[in-house]
Design a protein around this motif. Structure first.
Motif, short mmCIF file in Angstrom:
data_model
loop_
_atom_site.label_atom_id
_atom_site.label_comp_id
_atom_site.label_asym_id
_atom_site.label_seq_id
_atom_site.Cartn_x
_atom_site.Cartn_y
_atom_site.Cartn_z
N SER A 269 36.69 43.34 43.86
CA SER A 269 36.94 44.75 43.56
C SER A 269 38.41 45.10 43.73
CB SER A 269 36.08 45.64 44.44
OG SER A 269 36.38 45.43 45.81
N PHE A 270 39.09 44.44 44.69
CA PHE A 270 40.51 44.72 44.91
C PHE A 270 41.32 44.38 43.67
CE2 PHE A 270 44.71 42.98 45.86
CZ PHE A 270 45.30 44.06 46.46
N TYR A 271 41.08 43.18 43.11
CA TYR A 271 41.83 42.75 41.94
C TYR A 271 41.53 43.67 40.75
CZ TYR A 271 42.97 38.46 44.41
OH TYR A 271 43.45 37.56 45.31
N HIS A 272 40.28 44.09 40.62
CA HIS A 272 39.91 44.94 39.49
C HIS A 272 40.59 46.30 39.59
CE1 HIS A 272 37.45 46.47 36.21
NE2 HIS A 272 37.32 47.57 36.93
N GLU A 273 40.56 46.91 40.76
CA GLU A 273 41.09 48.25 40.92
C GLU A 273 42.62 48.27 40.83
OE1 GLU A 273 39.58 49.67 44.58
OE2 GLU A 273 37.48 49.73 43.91
N ARG A 274 43.27 47.23 41.32
CA ARG A 274 44.73 47.26 41.40
C ARG A 274 45.40 46.86 40.09
NH1 ARG A 274 49.11 47.88 44.12
NH2 ARG A 274 50.74 46.33 44.32
N ASN B 112 41.74 41.39 31.03
CA ASN B 112 42.01 41.79 32.42
C ASN B 112 42.71 40.68 33.18
OD1 ASN B 112 41.07 44.49 32.67
ND2 ASN B 112 38.95 43.79 32.65
N ALA B 113 42.37 39.43 32.89
CA ALA B 113 43.04 38.31 33.55
C ALA B 113 44.51 38.26 33.17
CB ALA B 113 42.35 37.00 33.16
N ILE B 114 44.81 38.51 31.90
CA ILE B 114 46.20 38.53 31.44
C ILE B 114 46.96 39.69 32.09
CG2 ILE B 114 47.68 38.80 29.41
CD1 ILE B 114 45.40 37.47 27.78
#
Length: 257
Positions: free
Chosen positions: A4-9, A42-44
């Motif tokens: 969730s951290f990576y997604h939100e930031r 999103n990964a990019i």
């Protein structure tokens, strides 16, 4: 750290995903599960914002090598450029075109591209190895023209090539003193545009100059600040110019979202 951290930031919000998803290529499966285009996007974005190496991509996005190859495929197919064109499709209604450039420091990891591909827009100047981003921007922070050169290339050398990418009919071109050239002024007028560029202090010929209108040129400076908030743009880590160019386009695309 949690997923969730990576997604939100770093990743798209739900609202942004709804805008981007229909514009992404439809994955074609060839005997194995296809990569989800939104996950790849999103990964990019994570790479763009974090400035990390591809090998450091969090595992919940998938295999880093597969995502990198998908990124290269999208670069070759102009996916990011086409998405940006959709988001800025109404550029004709804007009357101001601002031209400028900015330097990006080239990291040592960006060296090493094969010589047959050329210097990859990497130049050497007093600041060391640098890449220069030349951009055309509307008053609404919309990117409408883009070029990469080595850092030692003067702004005026590629101004006409950059300005030829857009329709200047009825528009006013704002630029700083670096573009105070008779050839550039003549080119803009031939294309039906109006010039708003100050004269150099040593200019023999003085031109009319709207100081109040020139104040609007702060938009292109703020545009560069916004795209360079992404660590992958502030410092160039890409060996290939095409990769760095598409990261710049992607960063400009995020401004429109």
């Amino acid at each position: 750290m949690s997923k969730s951290f990576y997604h939100e930031r770093y990743c798209l919000t739900k609202t942004q995903e709804e805008i981007i998803k229909p514009l992404l290529p439809t994955p074609k499966s060839k005997g194995r599960p296809a990569l989800n285009s939104l996950t790849v996007f999103n990964a990019i974005l994570w790479i763009l914002s974090s400035g990390a190496a591809w090998r450091d991509l969090p595992t919940h996005f998938g295999n880093w090598n597969s995502i990198y190859h998908k990124f290269r495929l999208w670069c070759d197919n102009d996916v990011f450029e086409n998405i940006l064109k959709v988001l800025v499709a109404d550029t004709e209604k804007y009357l101001l075109v601002q031209i400028d450039s900015t330097f990006c420091k080239v990291h040592q990891h960006a060296a090493g591209a094969r010589k047959k591909y050329g210097n990859q827009a990497i130049g050497v100047s007093r600041g060391g190895k640098t890449t220069k981003i030349h951009a055309l921007v509307t008053e609404n922070f919309q990117l409408i023209g883009l070029l990469l050169t080595g850092g030692q290339v003067h702004d005026s050398e590629c101004a006409r090539e950059l300005l030829s990418k857009v329709n200047l009919e009825g528009k006013t071109v704002l630029g700083d003193k670096a573009f105070c050239s008779a050839r550039i002024r003549e080119f803009i007028r031939e294309q039906g545009g109006t010039v708003c560029i100050p004269d150099k202090t040593n200019s023999r010929t003085l031109h009319e100059f709207d100081r109040e209108l020139y104040k609007a040129r702060n938009v292109v400076e703020r545009f560069f600040l916004r795209i360079k908030n992404r660590r992958h743009i502030a410092t160039r880590y890409d060996k290939l110019a095409v990769c760095f160019l598409n990261f710049v386009i992607l960063s400009a695309l995020l401004i429109q979202l």
